[in-house]
Design a protein around this motif. Structure first.
Motif, mmCIF file in Angstrom:
data_model
loop_
_atom_site.group_PDB
_atom_site.id
_atom_site.type_symbol
_atom_site.label_atom_id
_atom_site.label_comp_id
_atom_site.label_asym_id
_atom_site.label_seq_id
_atom_site.Cartn_x
_atom_site.Cartn_y
_atom_site.Cartn_z
ATOM 1 N N VAL A 1 0.928 -1.091 -0.049
ATOM 2 C CA VAL A 1 -0.004 -0.026 0.016
ATOM 3 C C VAL A 1 0.848 1.244 0.046
ATOM 4 N N ASP A 2 1.955 1.086 0.156
ATOM 5 C CA ASP A 2 2.986 2.224 -0.051
ATOM 6 C C ASP A 2 3.265 2.685 -1.825
ATOM 7 N N VAL A 3 2.361 2.995 -2.153
ATOM 8 C CA VAL A 3 2.292 2.841 -3.759
ATOM 9 C C VAL A 3 3.577 3.917 -4.395
ATOM 10 N N GLU A 4 3.792 4.807 -3.511
ATOM 11 C CA GLU A 4 4.902 5.786 -3.924
ATOM 12 C C GLU A 4 6.153 5.065 -3.875
ATOM 13 N N GLY A 5 6.172 3.978 -3.314
ATOM 14 C CA GLY A 5 7.602 3.466 -3.067
ATOM 15 C C GLY A 5 7.742 2.102 -3.968
ATOM 16 N N TRP A 6 6.632 1.943 -4.796
ATOM 17 C CA TRP A 6 6.696 1.006 -5.841
ATOM 18 C C TRP A 6 8.063 1.017 -7.065
ATOM 19 N N PRO A 7 8.303 1.996 -7.301
ATOM 20 C CA PRO A 7 9.549 2.207 -8.137
ATOM 21 C C PRO A 7 11.017 1.524 -7.599
ATOM 22 N N GLN A 8 10.858 1.514 -6.235
ATOM 23 C CA GLN A 8 12.014 1.044 -5.585
ATOM 24 C C GLN A 8 12.252 -0.453 -5.497
ATOM 25 N N TRP A 9 10.949 -1.173 -5.988
ATOM 26 C CA TRP A 9 11.208 -2.530 -5.950
ATOM 27 C C TRP A 9 10.529 -3.421 -7.143
ATOM 28 N N THR A 10 10.255 -2.656 -8.098
ATOM 29 C CA THR A 10 9.678 -3.085 -9.572
ATOM 30 C C THR A 10 10.149 -2.250 -10.639
ATOM 31 N N PRO A 11 10.937 -2.629 -11.398
ATOM 32 C CA PRO A 11 11.152 -1.811 -12.707
ATOM 33 C C PRO A 11 10.024 -1.829 -13.551
ATOM 34 N N SER A 12 8.825 -2.197 -13.347
ATOM 35 C CA SER A 12 7.669 -2.145 -14.278
ATOM 36 C C SER A 12 7.103 -0.660 -13.798
ATOM 37 N N VAL A 13 7.418 -0.174 -12.788
ATOM 38 C CA VAL A 13 6.934 1.184 -12.480
ATOM 39 C C VAL A 13 7.897 2.235 -12.279
ATOM 40 N N TYR B 1 5.157 -7.546 -16.585
ATOM 41 C CA TYR B 1 5.037 -6.707 -15.703
ATOM 42 C C TYR B 1 4.635 -7.085 -14.307
ATOM 43 N N LEU B 2 3.390 -7.860 -14.313
ATOM 44 C CA LEU B 2 2.779 -8.497 -13.280
ATOM 45 C C LEU B 2 3.802 -9.677 -12.550
ATOM 46 N N ARG B 3 4.604 -10.037 -13.489
ATOM 47 C CA ARG B 3 5.606 -11.202 -12.986
ATOM 48 C C ARG B 3 6.451 -10.317 -12.120
ATOM 49 N N MET B 4 6.994 -9.187 -12.966
ATOM 50 C CA MET B 4 7.947 -8.324 -12.019
ATOM 51 C C MET B 4 7.648 -7.735 -10.755
ATOM 52 N N GLU B 5 6.404 -7.189 -10.654
ATOM 53 C CA GLU B 5 5.644 -6.898 -9.660
ATOM 54 C C GLU B 5 5.567 -7.755 -8.485
ATOM 55 N N ALA B 6 5.185 -9.048 -8.805
ATOM 56 C CA ALA B 6 5.059 -10.180 -7.901
ATOM 57 C C ALA B 6 6.392 -10.553 -7.234
ATOM 58 N N ASP B 7 7.455 -10.797 -8.072
ATOM 59 C CA ASP B 7 8.695 -11.083 -7.977
ATOM 60 C C ASP B 7 9.431 -9.772 -6.871
ATOM 61 N N GLY B 8 9.225 -8.850 -7.468
ATOM 62 C CA GLY B 8 9.938 -7.441 -6.824
ATOM 63 C C GLY B 8 9.273 -7.466 -5.260
ATOM 64 N N LEU B 9 8.134 -7.383 -5.171
ATOM 65 C CA LEU B 9 7.350 -7.192 -3.757
ATOM 66 C C LEU B 9 7.893 -8.462 -2.899
ATOM 67 N N ARG B 10 7.951 -9.684 -3.468
ATOM 68 C CA ARG B 10 8.580 -10.730 -2.846
ATOM 69 C C ARG B 10 10.190 -10.541 -2.167
ATOM 70 N N ARG B 11 11.014 -10.013 -3.190
ATOM 71 C CA ARG B 11 12.163 -9.700 -2.629
ATOM 72 C C ARG B 11 12.391 -8.589 -1.837
ATOM 73 N N ARG B 12 11.387 -7.421 -1.869
ATOM 74 C CA ARG B 12 11.633 -6.422 -1.124
ATOM 75 C C ARG B 12 11.074 -6.747 0.235
ATOM 76 N N CYS B 13 10.060 -7.646 0.429
ATOM 77 C CA CYS B 13 9.796 -8.256 1.448
ATOM 78 C C CYS B 13 10.487 -9.088 2.520
ATOM 79 N N GLU B 14 11.138 -9.823 1.592
ATOM 80 C CA GLU B 14 12.055 -11.036 2.183
ATOM 81 C C GLU B 14 13.477 -10.607 2.906
ATOM 82 N N ARG B 15 13.896 -9.386 2.090
ATOM 83 C CA ARG B 15 15.161 -8.771 2.689
ATOM 84 C C ARG B 15 14.689 -7.727 3.961
ATOM 85 N N GLY B 16 13.642 -7.703 4.356
ATOM 86 C CA GLY B 16 13.269 -6.747 5.290
ATOM 87 C C GLY B 16 13.213 -5.338 5.296
#
Length: 140
Positions: A21-33, A125-140
């Motif tokens: 829900v931190d939409v403005e932070g999306w560009p930090q973890w997915t290259p699709s945005v 893009y959907l795949r990038m977003e799913a994988d990017g969110l997973r990586r972002r959350c798993e690294r804390g």
């Protein structure tokens, strides 16, 4: 047309939800945005809007139409002849991890041609977003 992606995340649902829900932070973890800008202050809520700029796509304004805090939100964007609905779900798993699911559904008179032209890109893009969110959350 409907496009979907999902992934299991080795992080709790609360953490995944906070990143999502931190939409403005999306560009930090997915290259699709490339850029995401909320148009109203405060927490994401029904009626809230955000401008997303994505590579190879026109900028789009998304309006939240449904939200169940901690679990899901749906938003929509409209352009000439196409209505796109984006669904985002965070599902808590019994082991303390989560499952993240997202989908895009396009309707309207130009949905078929747009889906044909951009379907592969949207799936990527959907795949990038799913994988990017997973990586972002798993690294804390």
């Amino acid at each position: 047309m409907r496009f979907e992606a999902g992934t299991q995340v080795a992080a709790g649902a609360e953490q995944v939800w906070a990143v999502l829900v931190d939409v403005e932070g999306w560009p930090q973890w997915t290259p699709s945005v490339r850029r995401a800008a909320r148009r109203e202050p405060g927490p994401l809520a029904v009626g809230a809007t955000a401008l997303l700029e994505q590579p190879r796509l026109r900028p789009a304004v998304w309006r939240v139409t449904e939200l169940t805090r901690g679990l899901s939100f749906t938003w929509e964007s409209r352009s000439a002849g196409v209505r796109t609905v984006g669904e985002h779900r965070v599902l808590p798993l019994p082991d303390g991890h989560s499952r993240f699911e997202l989908a895009l559904t396009q309707s309207g008179p130009l949905a078929g041609p747009v889906g044909w032209l951009y379907g592969d890109l949207l799936r990527r893009y959907l795949r990038m977003e799913a994988d990017g969110l997973r990586r972002r959350c798993e690294r804390g």
